[in-house]
Design an enzyme around this catalytic site. Structure first.
Site, mmCIF file in Angstrom:
data_model
loop_
_atom_site.group_PDB
_atom_site.id
_atom_site.type_symbol
_atom_site.label_atom_id
_atom_site.label_comp_id
_atom_site.label_asym_id
_atom_site.label_seq_id
_atom_site.Cartn_x
_atom_site.Cartn_y
_atom_site.Cartn_z
ATOM 1 N N ASP A 213 0.831 -1.199 0.000
ATOM 2 C CA ASP A 213 0.000 0.000 0.000
ATOM 3 C C ASP A 213 0.873 1.261 0.000
ATOM 4 O O ASP A 213 1.866 1.343 0.733
ATOM 5 C CB ASP A 213 -0.879 -0.017 1.258
ATOM 6 C CG ASP A 213 -1.939 1.052 1.242
ATOM 7 O OD1 ASP A 213 -2.769 1.051 0.326
ATOM 8 O OD2 ASP A 213 -1.939 1.902 2.164
ATOM 9 N N GLU A 271 14.657 -15.036 0.270
ATOM 10 C CA GLU A 271 15.082 -16.099 1.202
ATOM 11 C C GLU A 271 14.187 -17.326 1.062
ATOM 12 O O GLU A 271 14.506 -18.398 1.555
ATOM 13 C CB GLU A 271 14.947 -15.610 2.662
ATOM 14 C CG GLU A 271 15.955 -14.583 3.091
ATOM 15 C CD GLU A 271 15.536 -13.908 4.411
ATOM 16 O OE1 GLU A 271 14.605 -14.401 5.101
ATOM 17 O OE2 GLU A 271 16.139 -12.872 4.722
#
Ligand code: NOJ
Length: 570
Positions: A213, A271
């Site tokens: 956002d 990751e």
């Protein structure tokens, strides 16, 4: 996820369906959509043919801004479900080959977030206040805001920090949105660490990515200088959003420092196996600034609002497409396309003849031609290279609901602007699923948090599923073809010459197959060159004729305000 599309690069040409959870499906009859309701409709989304869903926020929230005011980033609002529901959602969506993208709100918290509540018990200058943007007021009694920044929802962007007795302290906190949405201080390492942890919290639960956002707003220019607003009107948002031109770069949007945050976030996403993905809500002035967010070590994609703003205008659409593709090619990222979302007037209404944004609630529009244009624009957009964002209900051809009473409206900007702006409730009216009476299957009873128009009985999923000419049928067919056709999705686009108010391009696959897409924006029919072939894949209306030419070839004649996909097999 079982889908064969689940490769690490799935997002490059994904069709992502936006769910506004309060308005999608209500399982318990309280009139507010919820996660169990969404789970019950996953079969529908699988049949529609989407690759992923992006769900607007469902965190614990006082709902002053529809959930974009988050009180706890690690829990679910009790009205929308439980953590177990979210786990089931992820599992059941993945079982259908549908990815799950959540919405993270890093520019601001709710004023009910424990950080803000705690800050209010301390003096400005405390470690707690340093998580937010707080400054001394100006003027002799510090009674004037620290600078002239406005709230996107109208009025000043600053509010008094008040003491326990409720009296102003001479300090002010920044809120680029509602007063209940204090802006975070992204210079503070604790804020950065907290959000990396929030990302991991949800990635560990199995979600596939985040929509970010206000991704362009986190970092503010050092010193918080006044902004030379292009007009004195209380017009907070639009002028500085697009095409800077003579307009100064706003000191609170699209600052270079924001990119460091996304480099850190990208490292977190990478990751994971498969890597998690990001889509930025980046209101920036042009595709060049947009593409900077998609550099290889930053976000995967961002919304392309310049295309949304191009409207029903061949010249602007083509310019926006060319610029978007060229700028994204420079950074090796796929473009994205979007026509509607929970913040803008639905594109059926926006594209209708008669629509006037200045008088968006009162102008008289031709709804039927609006639908015809919206279907054509959508089919055209679906053939563009890259990924696509759809907003719930557009597949039913829902119009904007423009006659909501002031008492039912909830958009904070409506109230802050005295009813002159803040018209975002009209695209958030709950979805009609079935039946003749409200809530039209949205929930088990009649309740819906915003009233649905009577005419929506004819636009329900049940009705459109039974009608092969419906908008829903067109979306399903288009997404099925898009998934199967080697020439669609990512890849090159070549414009074709076409007469009149029309656009045409060809997409070609390595196997030699092609899809030609034509959009006739005019009110007249359009004859297509015979060389483009006559094998129709799909039209946005059935107003497509095949005529025999004098030399025995076949010529396609396309109706007004209609789009068409034509194929040549490999
Ligand atoms: C963008 C969101 O899409 C909108 O709904 C919200 O009001 C603002 N950001 C503030 O969070």
């Amino acid at each position: 996820m079982t889908s064969t599309r689940r490769t690490p690069d799935w997002w490059r040409d994904a069709v992502v369906y936006q769910v506004y959870p309060r308005s999608f499906a209500d399982s318990d009859g309280d009139g507010m959509g919820d996660i169990p309701g969404l789970i019950s409709r996953l079969d529908y989304l699988e049949d529609l043919g989407v690759d992923a869903i992006w769900i607007s926020p469902y965190y614990t929230s006082p709902l002053h801004d529809g959930g974009y005011d988050v009180a706890d980033y690690r829990s679910i609002d009790a009205r929308l479900g439980t953590m177990d529901d979210v786990d089931r959602l992820i599992e059941q969506a993945h079982a259908r080959g549908i990815g799950v993208i959540m919405d993270v709100v890093p520019n601001h918290t709710s004023s009910e977030h424990p950080w803000f509540v705690e800050a209010l018990t301390t003096e400005p200058g405390s470690l707690q206040w340093d998580r937010y943007i707080v400054r001394e007021g100006s003027g002799p009694d510090r009674e004037t805001p620290p600078n002239n920044w406005r709230s996107v929802f109208h009025g000043s962007g600053w509010s008094h920090v008040r003491d326990a007795a409720g009296d102003p302290t001479g300090y002010w906190y920044l809120h680029l949105f509602d007063t209940t949405q204090p802006d975070l201080n992204w210079e503070n390492p604790e804020v950065r660490a907290e959000f990396r942890d929030i990302l991991r919290f949800w990635f560990d639960r199995g979600i596939d990515g985040f929509r970010i956002d206000v991704a362009h707003g986190l970092v503010k220019e050092e010193g918080l200088p006044d902004y030379a607003y292009p007009s004195d009107d209380d017009e907070p948002m639009q002028p500085e959003m697009f095409d800077f031109g003579d307009v100064a770069h706003a000191p609170f949007w699209d600052q270079d420092g924001v990119h460091d945050i996304y480099r850190e976030w990208r490292a977190v996403a990478d990751e994971y196996d498969p890597p998690r993905v990001f889509c930025g809500e980046t209101w920036v002035p042009n595709p060049e600034r947009l593409a900077r967010y998609q550099r290889p070590d930053e976000l995967h994609t961002s919304f392309n609002f310049a295309y949304l703003e191009a409207g029903w205008d061949a010249g602007r659409m083509r310019a926006s497409i060319d610029d978007t593709i060229a700028q994204h090619a420079k950074v090796g990222a796929p473009p994205t396309w979007v026509l509607s979302n929970h913040d803008v007037i639905r594109h059926r209404t926006r594209m209708a003849p008669g629509f006037d944004n200045q008088h968006r609630l009162t102008c008289v529009v031709d709804e039927e031609r609006g639908l015809r244009r919206a279907r054509a624009a959508t089919l055209f957009t679906m053939a563009l290279p890259g990924s696509l964002y759809l907003y719930q209900g557009e597949e039913l051809g829902l119009p904007e609901v423009r006659d909501l009473d002031a008492e039912v409206r909830q958009d904070p900007a409506w109230h802050r602007s005295g009813g002159t702006d803040g018209t975002r409730d009209g695209c958030r009216v709950p979805i009609p699923w079935s039946g003749q009476e409200p809530s039209y299957g949205f929930g088990p009873g009649a309740a819906s948090w915003l009233p649905q128009p009577a005419a929506w009985a004819d636009l329900s999923v049940e009705r459109e599923q039974a009608d092969p000419a419906s908008t829903l049928a067109m979306y399903r067919a288009a997404l099925r073809i898009r998934r199967a056709a080697a020439a669609l999705g990512e890849g090159p686009l070549t414009w074709l010459d076409v007469d009149g108010d029309a656009l045409a391009f060809q997409r070609a696959a390595a196997d030699g197959s092609t899809v030609t897409c034509v959009l006739n924006l005019s009110e007249s029919t359009l004859r297509l060159p015979t060389a483009w072939g006559s094998e129709v894949l799909l039209g946005s209306t059935d107003d497509v004729a095949v005529l025999a030419t004098d030399d025995g070839a076949e010529e396609l004649v396309l109706g007004s305000e209609t789009a068409l996909w034509i194929t040549s097999a490999s």
